[in-house]
Scaffold this motif. Structure first.
Motif, PDB file in Angstrom:
ATOM      1  N   LEU A  10      43.548  53.546  43.824  1.00 48.61           N
ATOM      2  CA  LEU A  10      43.750  52.346  43.953  1.00 48.61           C
ATOM      3  C   LEU A  10      42.397  51.402  44.260  1.00 48.61           C
ATOM      4  O   LEU A  10      41.992  50.293  43.650  1.00 48.61           O
ATOM      5  CB  LEU A  10      44.857  51.661  44.853  1.00 48.61           C
ATOM      6  N   VAL A  11      41.534  52.177  44.820  1.00 51.54           N
ATOM      7  CA  VAL A  11      40.247  51.434  45.128  1.00 51.54           C
ATOM      8  C   VAL A  11      39.385  51.430  43.892  1.00 51.54           C
ATOM      9  O   VAL A  11      38.742  50.667  43.611  1.00 51.54           O
ATOM     10  CB  VAL A  11      39.439  52.246  46.476  1.00 51.54           C
ATOM     11  N   LYS A  12      39.416  52.655  43.227  1.00 52.42           N
ATOM     12  CA  LYS A  12      38.847  52.628  41.914  1.00 52.42           C
ATOM     13  C   LYS A  12      39.173  51.755  41.138  1.00 52.42           C
ATOM     14  O   LYS A  12      38.304  51.181  40.284  1.00 52.42           O
ATOM     15  CB  LYS A  12      39.275  53.932  41.214  1.00 52.42           C
ATOM     16  N   MET A  13      40.274  51.416  40.952  1.00 50.82           N
ATOM     17  CA  MET A  13      40.813  50.243  40.166  1.00 50.82           C
ATOM     18  C   MET A  13      40.568  48.862  40.688  1.00 50.82           C
ATOM     19  O   MET A  13      40.160  47.976  39.969  1.00 50.82           O
ATOM     20  CB  MET A  13      42.429  50.120  40.118  1.00 50.82           C
ATOM     21  N   LYS A  14      40.568  48.548  42.012  1.00 50.84           N
ATOM     22  CA  LYS A  14      40.282  47.333  42.448  1.00 50.84           C
ATOM     23  C   LYS A  14      39.042  47.002  43.210  1.00 50.84           C
ATOM     24  O   LYS A  14      38.647  45.668  43.213  1.00 50.84           O
ATOM     25  CB  LYS A  14      41.648  46.911  43.548  1.00 50.84           C
ATOM     26  N   ILE A  15      38.461  48.061  43.566  1.00 50.16           N
ATOM     27  CA  ILE A  15      37.145  47.771  44.318  1.00 50.16           C
ATOM     28  C   ILE A  15      35.987  48.981  43.962  1.00 50.16           C
ATOM     29  O   ILE A  15      35.704  49.773  44.603  1.00 50.16           O
ATOM     30  CB  ILE A  15      37.424  47.828  45.890  1.00 50.16           C
ATOM     31  N   PRO A  16      35.725  49.003  42.523  1.00 48.47           N
ATOM     32  CA  PRO A  16      35.258  50.238  42.003  1.00 48.47           C
ATOM     33  C   PRO A  16      33.769  50.644  42.867  1.00 48.47           C
ATOM     34  O   PRO A  16      33.645  51.835  42.904  1.00 48.47           O
ATOM     35  CB  PRO A  16      34.968  49.835  40.663  1.00 48.47           C
ATOM     36  N   ALA A  17      32.942  49.374  43.229  1.00 50.96           N
ATOM     37  CA  ALA A  17      31.729  49.770  43.823  1.00 50.96           C
ATOM     38  C   ALA A  17      31.913  50.816  44.958  1.00 50.96           C
ATOM     39  O   ALA A  17      30.984  51.528  45.395  1.00 50.96           O
ATOM     40  CB  ALA A  17      30.899  48.496  44.243  1.00 50.96           C
ATOM     41  N   VAL A  18      33.005  50.416  46.027  1.00 54.50           N
ATOM     42  CA  VAL A  18      33.371  51.256  47.035  1.00 54.50           C
ATOM     43  C   VAL A  18      33.796  52.605  46.723  1.00 54.50           C
ATOM     44  O   VAL A  18      33.036  53.477  47.353  1.00 54.50           O
ATOM     45  CB  VAL A  18      34.242  50.667  48.112  1.00 54.50           C
ATOM     46  N   ALA A  19      34.620  52.726  45.568  1.00 53.73           N
ATOM     47  CA  ALA A  19      34.945  53.974  45.302  1.00 53.73           C
ATOM     48  C   ALA A  19      33.790  54.704  44.546  1.00 53.73           C
ATOM     49  O   ALA A  19      33.578  56.006  45.294  1.00 53.73           O
ATOM     50  CB  ALA A  19      35.730  53.980  44.020  1.00 53.73           C
ATOM     51  N   GLU A  20      32.736  54.143  44.087  1.00 51.96           N
ATOM     52  CA  GLU A  20      31.574  54.970  43.820  1.00 51.96           C
ATOM     53  C   GLU A  20      30.727  55.415  44.758  1.00 51.96           C
ATOM     54  O   GLU A  20      30.314  56.610  44.533  1.00 51.96           O
ATOM     55  CB  GLU A  20      30.931  53.944  42.831  1.00 51.96           C
ATOM     56  N   LEU A  21      30.622  54.671  45.736  1.00 53.08           N
ATOM     57  CA  LEU A  21      29.769  54.753  46.883  1.00 53.08           C
ATOM     58  C   LEU A  21      30.352  56.206  47.780  1.00 53.08           C
ATOM     59  O   LEU A  21      29.591  57.081  47.935  1.00 53.08           O
ATOM     60  CB  LEU A  21      29.798  53.758  47.930  1.00 53.08           C
ATOM     61  N   MET A  22      31.728  56.083  47.703  1.00 48.20           N
ATOM     62  CA  MET A  22      32.409  57.429  48.464  1.00 48.20           C
ATOM     63  C   MET A  22      32.093  58.306  47.514  1.00 48.20           C
ATOM     64  O   MET A  22      31.715  59.608  48.121  1.00 48.20           O
ATOM     65  CB  MET A  22      33.847  57.154  48.381  1.00 48.20           C
ATOM     66  N   GLU A  23      32.180  58.571  46.243  1.00 48.77           N
ATOM     67  CA  GLU A  23      31.908  59.515  45.392  1.00 48.77           C
ATOM     68  C   GLU A  23      30.544  60.147  45.553  1.00 48.77           C
ATOM     69  O   GLU A  23      30.427  61.175  45.579  1.00 48.77           O
ATOM     70  CB  GLU A  23      32.216  59.202  44.044  1.00 48.77           C
ATOM     71  N   ARG A  24      29.619  59.143  45.468  1.00 50.44           N
ATOM     72  CA  ARG A  24      28.219  59.576  45.499  1.00 50.44           C
ATOM     73  C   ARG A  24      27.762  60.403  46.683  1.00 50.44           C
ATOM     74  O   ARG A  24      26.967  61.158  46.738  1.00 50.44           O
ATOM     75  CB  ARG A  24      27.377  58.132  45.333  1.00 50.44           C
ATOM     76  N   HIS A  25      28.529  60.001  47.848  1.00 52.77           N
ATOM     77  CA  HIS A  25      28.020  60.628  49.184  1.00 52.77           C
ATOM     78  C   HIS A  25      28.969  61.669  49.405  1.00 52.77           C
ATOM     79  O   HIS A  25      28.988  62.273  50.565  1.00 52.77           O
ATOM     80  CB  HIS A  25      27.971  59.478  50.397  1.00 52.77           C
ATOM     81  N   GLY A  26      29.986  62.058  48.649  1.00 52.50           N
ATOM     82  CA  GLY A  26      31.062  62.968  48.917  1.00 52.50           C
ATOM     83  C   GLY A  26      31.884  62.794  50.147  1.00 52.50           C
ATOM     84  O   GLY A  26      32.305  63.785  50.909  1.00 52.50           O
ATOM     85  N   VAL A  27      32.046  61.548  50.264  1.00 56.66           N
ATOM     86  CA  VAL A  27      33.072  61.244  51.679  1.00 56.66           C
ATOM     87  C   VAL A  27      34.476  61.239  50.961  1.00 56.66           C
ATOM     88  O   VAL A  27      34.875  60.484  50.119  1.00 56.66           O
ATOM     89  CB  VAL A  27      32.669  59.839  52.060  1.00 56.66           C
TER      90      VAL A  27
END
Length: 329
Positions: free
Chosen positions: A200-217
């Motif tokens: 849902l975050v990917k769909m609605k707040i993509p910048a945060v999803a991307e940050l999480m993915e980038r830092h492996g959280v």
């Protein structure tokens, strides 16, 4: 200033009395207005039918004096209790599973150490009530038994209903029906819903999803307690109760609405994070402060901020996330 809030919780050393007073004096006006409306709606009857009007009323908050009654009715707990007279007491009188009893006893002193009503010295001491509710539930739902987190939820139910049997049936409504499989030994429902939030975050707040993915959280690191404890000890008591009002009526999608609102509202703040521990810390911080204390405006936000969120969307995501988890398992 009162060191203990109306529910028996001691306020922390750094409690901001000034901003709380400012908020509460405004909120009291709202509460008074809601109480009059609810009294008219209930008209001294112990029942309420599900309707758009009732849903609207619930979203605006149930006054504390009606909270237990309305939770019992809208969750189906009342019906279950009436259809099973004496069942709760039979559970308490029956044979006990020693391992289960031991696990519950171990957690007794860990449950709300900051609440004066749960202290051994309190009279009545709610530890005893809590113990009964958890032991009964563990024998009622053997597939779940007892799992950490349930003690906090049962504790809150006891504080609101002030009734052992009602707390038991509300716990059953939450664990058996409203929350899909959060507390079973494999916790598949819980793990699934954390993944659903990620989607849902990917769909609605993509910048945060991307940050999480980038830092492996992984999402489970930052939100698992939100789901397990239904925001207890995460958000202020009044806010948690307002969330639960809607949770009992509208079901588990409310948890996603709250989570998405917290993340969306603090998107810029979260995006300042530059590393793994920093992200985890930001997620701790977004659950504090005036935004979450002002429960009335907060609840309005959870229904507008995340945009549309249908049960159909959530169920579809649950299916794909569950399959992915099972294939990894």
């Amino acid at each position: 200033f009162c060191r203990v809030d109306p529910y028996g919780f001691e306020r922390p050393e750094d409690f901001d009395y000034a901003s709380y007073e400012a908020f509460f004096s405004r909120y009291l006006v709202v509460l008074t207005r809601r109480a009059i409306k609810w009294s008219k709606l209930l008209k001294g009857k112990n029942s309420v039918q599900k309707s758009l009007k009732v849903k609207r009323y619930i979203r605006k908050g149930i006054p504390n004096e009606h909270r237990a009654l309305v939770w019992m009715i809208v969750s189906g707990a009342q019906t279950n209790m009436e259809q099973n007279p004496g069942y709760y007491h039979r559970l308490l009188e029956g044979e006990k599973n020693d391992k289960l009893v031991e696990a519950i006893k171990t957690d007794m002193n860990r449950t709300f150490p900051d609440n004066v009503k749960f202290r051994k010295t309190a009279d009545p001491c709610l530890q005893h009530t809590l113990y009964n509710v958890l032991v009964a539930y563990g024998h009622h739902n053997k597939a779940v038994g007892y799992c950490q987190g349930m003690n906090f939820i049962a504790g809150y139910l006891i504080l609101i209903t002030k009734n052992e049997e009602e707390s038991f049936w509300l716990l059953d409504a939450l664990i058996g029906r409203i929350l899909p499989d959060y507390y079973s030994p494999a916790m598949l429902g819980l793990k699934t819903d954390q993944e659903v939030l990620g989607e849902l975050v990917k769909m609605k707040i993509p910048a945060v999803a991307e940050l999480m993915e980038r830092h492996g959280v992984m999402w489970t690191l930052v939100v698992s307690r939100w789901f397990i404890c239904l925001f207890i000890d995460i958000l202020p008591v009044e806010t948690v109760l307002r969330i639960w009002d809607c949770l009992f009526y509208e079901g588990s999608k409310i948890i996603f609405r709250v989570a998405l609102t917290l993340i969306k509202q603090h998107q810029a703040f979260i995006l300042e994070a530059t590393n793994f521990p920093d992200i985890c810390d930001k997620f701790k911080q977004i659950t504090k402060g005036t935004f979450v204390t002002e429960c009335h405006s907060f609840m309005q936000k959870i229904f507008s901020d995340p945009g549309s969120l249908s049960m159909a969307t959530i169920n579809k995501l649950r299916e794909t996330c569950r399959e992915k988890l099972l294939s990894q398992g």
